[in-house]
Design a protein around this motif. Structure first.
Motif, short mmCIF file in Angstrom:
data_model
loop_
_atom_site.label_atom_id
_atom_site.label_comp_id
_atom_site.label_asym_id
_atom_site.label_seq_id
_atom_site.Cartn_x
_atom_site.Cartn_y
_atom_site.Cartn_z
N ALA A 203 100.73 30.53 18.93
CA ALA A 203 100.49 31.25 17.68
C ALA A 203 101.59 32.28 17.46
O ALA A 203 102.12 32.86 18.42
CB ALA A 203 99.13 31.94 17.71
N ARG A 204 101.94 32.52 16.21
CA ARG A 204 102.98 33.50 15.91
C ARG A 204 102.44 34.91 16.14
O ARG A 204 101.38 35.28 15.64
CB ARG A 204 103.46 33.36 14.47
N VAL A 205 103.21 35.70 16.91
CA VAL A 205 102.83 37.08 17.22
C VAL A 205 103.97 38.01 16.81
O VAL A 205 105.13 37.76 17.14
CB VAL A 205 102.53 37.26 18.73
N ARG A 206 103.64 39.06 16.10
CA ARG A 206 104.63 40.08 15.72
C ARG A 206 104.24 41.39 16.39
O ARG A 206 103.08 41.81 16.31
CB ARG A 206 104.69 40.25 14.19
N ILE A 207 105.22 42.05 17.01
CA ILE A 207 104.94 43.23 17.83
C ILE A 207 105.72 44.43 17.31
O ILE A 207 106.89 44.32 16.94
CB ILE A 207 105.34 42.98 19.31
N MET B 167 101.18 48.05 18.42
CA MET B 167 100.41 47.25 17.47
C MET B 167 101.06 45.88 17.32
O MET B 167 102.28 45.76 17.38
CB MET B 167 100.32 47.95 16.11
N MET B 168 100.23 44.88 17.14
CA MET B 168 100.75 43.53 16.94
C MET B 168 99.80 42.75 16.05
O MET B 168 98.63 43.12 15.88
CB MET B 168 100.91 42.81 18.29
N THR B 169 100.33 41.70 15.44
CA THR B 169 99.49 40.78 14.69
C THR B 169 99.67 39.40 15.29
O THR B 169 100.79 39.00 15.64
CB THR B 169 99.86 40.74 13.20
N ARG B 170 98.58 38.68 15.43
CA ARG B 170 98.61 37.31 15.95
C ARG B 170 97.98 36.40 14.90
O ARG B 170 96.89 36.69 14.40
CB ARG B 170 97.84 37.21 17.27
N MET C 156 111.29 48.70 28.86
CA MET C 156 111.04 47.60 29.78
C MET C 156 109.68 46.96 29.49
O MET C 156 109.55 45.72 29.49
CB MET C 156 111.07 48.09 31.24
N LEU C 157 108.68 47.77 29.22
CA LEU C 157 107.35 47.25 28.91
C LEU C 157 107.39 46.41 27.64
O LEU C 157 106.80 45.32 27.58
CB LEU C 157 106.36 48.40 28.76
N GLU C 158 108.09 46.89 26.62
CA GLU C 158 108.20 46.13 25.37
C GLU C 158 108.86 44.78 25.61
O GLU C 158 108.43 43.75 25.07
CB GLU C 158 109.01 46.93 24.35
N ALA C 159 109.90 44.76 26.45
CA ALA C 159 110.62 43.51 26.73
C ALA C 159 109.72 42.52 27.47
O ALA C 159 109.71 41.32 27.15
CB ALA C 159 111.87 43.80 27.56
N VAL D 58 95.93 43.63 16.36
CA VAL D 58 95.57 44.01 17.73
C VAL D 58 96.28 45.32 18.05
O VAL D 58 97.50 45.44 17.87
CB VAL D 58 95.99 42.93 18.75
N VAL D 59 95.52 46.31 18.49
CA VAL D 59 96.08 47.61 18.86
C VAL D 59 95.87 47.80 20.36
O VAL D 59 94.74 47.72 20.85
CB VAL D 59 95.40 48.76 18.08
N VAL D 60 96.96 48.06 21.08
CA VAL D 60 96.90 48.23 22.54
C VAL D 60 97.25 49.67 22.89
O VAL D 60 98.29 50.18 22.48
CB VAL D 60 97.86 47.27 23.26
N ASP D 61 96.36 50.30 23.64
CA ASP D 61 96.58 51.68 24.10
C ASP D 61 96.98 51.61 25.57
O ASP D 61 96.12 51.54 26.46
CB ASP D 61 95.30 52.50 23.90
N PHE D 62 98.29 51.60 25.83
CA PHE D 62 98.78 51.57 27.21
C PHE D 62 98.69 52.96 27.82
O PHE D 62 98.53 53.97 27.12
CB PHE D 62 100.25 51.11 27.24
N VAL D 63 98.79 53.01 29.15
CA VAL D 63 98.89 54.29 29.83
C VAL D 63 100.20 54.94 29.41
O VAL D 63 101.27 54.32 29.46
CB VAL D 63 98.85 54.10 31.36
#
Length: 509
Positions: free
Chosen positions: A383-387, A397-400, A369-372, A354-359
Motif C-alpha cells: 500500500a502507498r504510504v506517505r510519511i 504523521m503518515m497516511t496509508r 536515522m529513525l526517519e530513514a 496514522v500518528v506515531v508518538d515516538f520516545v
C-alpha cells in the motif's frame, strides 16, 4: 527471508495469512465467499450532487451509495493519449489530475457512469468510487483512462526501471496507460505483452457489458481471495503455499502456471483435523493482532488505538533500567518500534491517517536515522504510504492508502456496553446514580413499609454492598423501608443497567 502463504478455506470463510521470516505479516479474512468489494466495477447512476463536498453520490446497487469526488470524474470529451516520444520520469503513480473543477459543471443528476470501488464501505461511510478504473494483472496494472506509463517505486534499479518503462510504452496503445508492479521486476517482454493483452481483452469486454447494461448494474469483480492472494502475494521468496480445500489444488496450480511460470513454490494440502491456522500457530498471532498492546524486543511496547478520524500509536519505554547512555537506549527503542510499526500496519491493514508518538530524542542525527529506517521498512508495503518528518515533539504523521477494510472489520464487533469507545462508566458512578434513584423512589412513596429490590451488575453491587452499605442502611432506616441488593449473573457482568423494583410491605425473599 522466505515466505509461506496459508489459504484456509471453509464454507464459512476464507482466511489468508502471509508468514515472513517466521512471523505473520499479512492477514485477510473474508466472510462473503472470498470476494471483496474493492475493485468491483458498476454501471451507476448519479442521484445527488453535493457542492459543499465537491462530490456526487452514485447509486450502484449496494446498501450505501458510492461517493465520487470531482477529481475522480473522467471526462470522455477530453483527448487522452500519451506523447509519442518517451518522457523522462518513471514514477509509479499517474501524474496529478490538477485542481478539480466544480462537480456540478462536469456531471449531472441522472447521468449513468462506469465506476470502480477504490475503498470499501467503512463504518458509517459508503464506498468511494472513481471513473478512472484500474485492472490488475500479474506484472502490470492497466489504466484505461490514464495514458501514463509508470513503474513501481519498489523497483529501485534505474536501468531496470527504464527498461520496463520503455517496454510498456512501446507495446501499449497510446490511449491506454499502465503501471509495472513490483513483481514485474525482471519480467520478459513476452510476459509483459501477454499480461497487457489479457488485460486489454478484459477491458474491452467490460466496456461491452457497460453498453448493454442498465443502471445500477454490477459489471466486473476482481479475483476471489484465494486467487487474488496468489497473484498479489506470491513472489520469488515464496517457498510453500498451504491449502485446505482439495478442490483448490487444480486451480491453484493452474493459476501459478499461468501467472507465475518462473516460480515453483511447493503447494501442500493440509489434511489434519485441526485448522490450518491452529496447526501452524497462526491463530495465536491473529489473536495478538487484535491486542492494542504490542511488546517490543527492546523492552518497551506499542499502544495502538483506533479512532474515527485516525490511528494513534504510542511508543512506551521500558520501566526497567537501561545500561549505557539514555540517548542510545532511546534510539534503540525507537528503531525497534519503527520496524514493528511497519509490520503492524500491514498485518492489521490500518489505513488513513496514522500518528506515531515516538520516545523524544534530542539528537538531530538520531531523528534522521529513525526517519530513514521507518521509510525503508515502509517501502516494502504494497500500500502507498506517505510519511512526514519527525517534529520536535517526537511525532511522525503518515497516511496509508485504504482500499479494503482492516482486520477489525471481519474479526471484531463493537462492544455492546461501551459502543466501541473502549471504556464504560465506573461502578462508583453507577452506584451513586442508583442511590439517587432510591432516594427519589422513597421520597415519592406513600407507604412507609416498602420493599425495594436493586438488581445490579456484580461490580456495581459490590460498591453498593461495600463502601456505600452504610448510606443505604441509613436511607432504609429513615424511610422505614427494606432495601435488598442483588448481583446479576456472570452473563451480565459488562452491563451498565440497574433494575429497581418496589412493592409495599412484606419481607425480602
Amino acid at each position: 527471508m522466505s515466505d509461506c502463504l496459508f489459504i484456509q478455506r471453509t464454507p464459512e470463510e476464507t482466511r489468508v495469512g502471509l508468514r515472513r521470516g517466521g512471523r505473520l505479516w499479512e492477514l485477510e479474512v473474508d466472510h462473503t465467499g472470498g470476494r471483496s468489494l474493492s475493485g468491483n466495477v458498476y454501471r451507476g447512476r448519479v442521484v445527488r450532487i453535493s457542492a459543499e463536498m465537491n462530490a456526487a453520490f452514485v447509486e450502484i446497487g449496494l446498501e450505501k451509495q458510492g461517493l465520487l469526488h470531482a477529481q475522480d470524474v473522467w471526462l470522455s470529451t477530453q483527448h487522452h493519449s500519451r506523447p509519442e516520444t518517451l518522457q523522462s520520469g518513471v514514477d509509479g503513480a499517474p501524474p496529478s489530475r490538477g485542481s478539480a473543477p466544480k462537480i456540478d459543471s462536469i456531471i449531472e443528476i441522472g447521468q449513468e457512469v462506469l465506476v470502480q470501488i477504490t475503498r470499501e464501505p467503512i463504518a458509517k461511510k459508503g464506498p468511494r468510487v472513481t471513473m478512472f478504473p484500474s485492472l490488475p494483472g500479474r506484472n502490470v496494472v492497466l489504466l484505461p483512462h490514464e495514458p501514463h506509463v509508470g513503474v513501481s517505486r519498489m523497483i529501485d534499479d534505474p536501468d531496470e526501471r527504464q527498461r520496463l518503462h520503455s517496454l510498456v510504452h512501446r507495446i501499449l496503445p497510446r490511449e491506454l496507460g499502465a503501471i509495472v508492479r513490483t513483481v514485474g521486476e525482471a519480467a520478459t517482454e513476452a510476459e509483459v505483452a501477454n499480461d497487457l493483452a489479457f488485460l486489454r481483452a478484459q477491458w474491452f469486454d467490460l466496456k461491452e457489458r457497460f453498453a448493454h447494461a442498465s443502471a445500477p448494474s454490477f459489471l466486473h469483480a476482481d479475483l476471489d481471495l484465494t486467487l487474488r492472494s496468489l497473484r498479489d502475494r506470491v513472489t520469488a521468496q515464496t517457498e510453500t503455499i498451504w491449502i485446505t480445500d482439495p478442490s483448490d489444488r487444480d486451480r491453484v496450480e493452474t493459476f501459478l502456471k499461468r501467472f507465475h511460470p518462473d516460480l515453483s513454490p511447493q503447494v501442500r494440502e493440509h489434511s489434519d483435523n485441526t485448522s490450518l491456522f491452529m496447526t501452524h500457530g497462526l491463530s495465536t498471532e491473529v489473536d495478538a493482532s487484535l491486542n492494542p498492546q504490542v511488546t517490543l524486543p527492546e523492552g518497551g511496547d506499542l499502544m495502538i488505538e483506533l479512532t474515527e478520524a485516525m490511528t494513534v500509536i504510542d511508543v512506551n519505554s521500558s520501566r526497567r533500567k537501561e545500561s549505557g547512555r539514555l540517548a542510545d537506549s532511546q534510539l534503540r527503542l525507537n528503531l525497534s518500534a519503527a520496524r514493528e510499526i511497519a509490520r503492524q500496519l500491514q498485518l492489521r491493514n490500518i489505513g488513513g491517517l496514522v500518528v506515531v508518538d515516538f520516545v523524544k530524542m534530542r539528537r538531530v542525527e538520531d531523528r534522521r536515522m529513525l526517519e530513514a529506517v521507518l521509510e525503508a521498512e515502509l517501502s516494502q508495503d504494497r500500500a502507498r504510504v506517505r510519511i512526514s518528518r519527525m517534529n520536535r515533539f517526537g511525532i511522525v504523521m503518515m497516511t496509508r492508502k485504504r482500499a479494503r477494510q482492516s482486520i477489525y472489520g471481519p474479526l471484531t464487533d463493537s462492544c455492546a456496553v461501551c459502543q466501541g469507545r473502549g471504556y464504560v462508566r465506573s461502578a462508583t458512578d453507577i452506584a451513586v446514580e442508583t442511590l439517587n434513584r432510591l432516594r427519589k423512589t422513597l421520597r415519592s412513596a406513600h407507604s412507609t413499609d416498602l420493599l425495594l429490590r436493586v438488581e445490579a451488575p456484580a461490580r456495581v453491587a459490590a460498591v453498593l454492598q461495600g463502601q456505600l452499605a452504610g448510606v443505604i442502611d441509613d436511607l432504609a432506616e429513615r424511610h422505614g423501608a427494606e432495601i435488598v441488593i442483588s448481583a446479576l449473573g456472570a452473563s451480565a457482568k459488562d452491563s451498565n443497567e440497574v433494575a429497581l423494583s418496589s412493592r409495599p410491605g412484606g419481607s425480602a425473599h
